[in-house]
Each structure stands twice: as C-alpha cells, then as structure tokens.
Design a protein around this motif. Sequence first.
Motif, PDB file in Angstrom:
ATOM      1  N   TRP A 109      18.686  20.590   2.301  1.00 50.20           N
ATOM      2  CA  TRP A 109      19.061  21.028   1.072  1.00 50.20           C
ATOM      3  C   TRP A 109      19.042  22.438   1.009  1.00 50.20           C
ATOM      4  O   TRP A 109      20.176  22.901   0.540  1.00 50.20           O
ATOM      5  CB  TRP A 109      17.852  20.528   0.042  1.00 50.20           C
ATOM      6  CG  TRP A 109      18.251  21.421  -1.296  1.00 50.20           C
ATOM      7  CD1 TRP A 109      19.298  21.139  -2.402  1.00 50.20           C
ATOM      8  CD2 TRP A 109      17.400  22.424  -2.040  1.00 50.20           C
ATOM      9  NE1 TRP A 109      19.212  21.711  -3.419  1.00 50.20           N
ATOM     10  CE2 TRP A 109      18.361  22.711  -3.340  1.00 50.20           C
ATOM     11  CE3 TRP A 109      16.318  23.141  -1.476  1.00 50.20           C
ATOM     12  CZ2 TRP A 109      17.863  23.547  -4.025  1.00 50.20           C
ATOM     13  CZ3 TRP A 109      16.059  24.140  -2.368  1.00 50.20           C
ATOM     14  CH2 TRP A 109      16.629  24.499  -3.664  1.00 50.20           C
ATOM     15  N   PHE A 121      18.040  19.712  -5.905  1.00 46.65           N
ATOM     16  CA  PHE A 121      17.415  19.188  -4.882  1.00 46.65           C
ATOM     17  C   PHE A 121      17.162  17.689  -4.755  1.00 46.65           C
ATOM     18  O   PHE A 121      17.108  17.017  -3.720  1.00 46.65           O
ATOM     19  CB  PHE A 121      15.936  20.040  -4.524  1.00 46.65           C
ATOM     20  CG  PHE A 121      15.124  19.184  -3.490  1.00 46.65           C
ATOM     21  CD1 PHE A 121      15.370  19.295  -2.369  1.00 46.65           C
ATOM     22  CD2 PHE A 121      13.944  18.480  -3.934  1.00 46.65           C
ATOM     23  CE1 PHE A 121      14.448  18.794  -1.470  1.00 46.65           C
ATOM     24  CE2 PHE A 121      13.157  17.605  -3.132  1.00 46.65           C
ATOM     25  CZ  PHE A 121      13.417  18.101  -1.728  1.00 46.65           C
ATOM     26  N   THR A 124      19.622  15.278  -2.837  1.00 45.12           N
ATOM     27  CA  THR A 124      19.470  15.030  -1.374  1.00 45.12           C
ATOM     28  C   THR A 124      17.980  14.629  -1.047  1.00 45.12           C
ATOM     29  O   THR A 124      18.173  13.717   0.075  1.00 45.12           O
ATOM     30  CB  THR A 124      19.302  16.627  -0.711  1.00 45.12           C
ATOM     31  OG1 THR A 124      20.521  17.312  -1.033  1.00 45.12           O
ATOM     32  CG2 THR A 124      19.157  16.692   0.725  1.00 45.12           C
ATOM     33  N   SER A 177      25.286  16.501  -1.198  1.00 46.54           N
ATOM     34  CA  SER A 177      25.645  17.838  -1.179  1.00 46.54           C
ATOM     35  C   SER A 177      26.914  18.412  -1.722  1.00 46.54           C
ATOM     36  O   SER A 177      27.256  19.605  -2.327  1.00 46.54           O
ATOM     37  CB  SER A 177      25.472  18.433   0.160  1.00 46.54           C
ATOM     38  OG  SER A 177      26.284  17.778   1.215  1.00 46.54           O
TER      39      SER A 177
END
Length: 203
Positions: A109, A121, A124, A177
């Motif tokens: 991350w 976060f 991920t 992401s």
Amino acid sequence: MIYKSQHLKAFGYLSLKGMAMDYLRHMMRILKLDATVYDELAAGGLPMRYCMINVTVLGLIYGLASTQFAKQLLAAKPDAAVAFNPLMILMVGISIAFFMHGGLSLFVWVFCRGIGGNPQFMPTYLYIGMSALALWPLAPAVSAFQAGLTGGALNGYAAAAVLYGAAVIFVAVKAASQLSPVKMTLAALATMVYIGCFLYLWL
C-alpha cells in the motif's frame, strides 16, 4: 411448532449451503485471475469475511505442515518431544499468517500510494487477504524448507506455487490500488524483491 422448527432448520441449512457455494464460486474467480470479482465482493460487503477466512486457513495449513515436520524431527529426540504442543504450533501458524499478510499489505500500500495508487489502505489489505487463497499450496513448502528439507521436486513445486500466488496477488493489488499496468508492474517488481529478501532472511 414442530413444523416451524423444521422449516427454520431447513432454511438455515439452505442459507449456509448458499453462502458456501457463493464462497466457492467467488474463490474460483479469484484463482482464475478475474479482476472484476473484487469490486463485486466489495459491493456486497464480503471482503472482510473472505479475507479472515482465507488468511486463517493459510495459517492453519502452515501450522499443520509445521506440526507434521516437527513430529518427524522430534522422533529422534524423545526428550524434546515431551514439550511438543501441536495446538501451540497451530496458533503460531495463524499468527504468522496474519503478521505476514499485514506486513505485505502495508508495504504494498505504501509503495502503490507513493506512485499514485488508491490512498485507502483497507482495499489493499482485504484484497490481498482474499487472494491469500492462492498461497495455500505454498505454505507446506515453506514449512518443509524451514525443517531443512531440500530437493529438485520441492524447489520446483515451491517455484510454481510462488509464481502462481504472485500472479493472483498482482491482480488483487491492481484492483485495490487502481494503478495503470505500467505502474502496477513497477510495484510488483519491488514487491517481489522485498518478498525475496524477506524469505531469504526468514528461511
């Protein structure tokens, strides 16, 4: 009342069966590198549940394999076998799985965020946790290496398991992401270097 009780039991059974079938269907899509499954699971509020299941099972597999290898090593040392506690090894295995999962997620991350990835976060963390399913075959090989076992067959099996697991995690991280293919490739290369160095030190 009896009919109602039976009806509730039947409904509960069908509900559990349906959840199990949904889980298997989703996991098959993850293993087939289907990137669209992650957004669907997020919309249904399932990533946390599946993440916990897959990482826990990964730890159990590692713990069970470690238990078996430990039994073989302790067979020649009866005095040391007295203190052998399989349950403790299983608990440690689960703890290691969550520790590795958390550490990998944080590292990935931070790197992805640094090159323009999703600032959140949890996607991920959860997506990597769900893709931990692909690492299940690798866990016994890691345990075998730690027990001192070597060989061409084991090395080949471990290499194949690493490559496949990396491919599944690559898709999961890319979905989390939201990076471009080029940036995701750079992130993947950095991650592979990190994992390689970590495993070298760990093993």
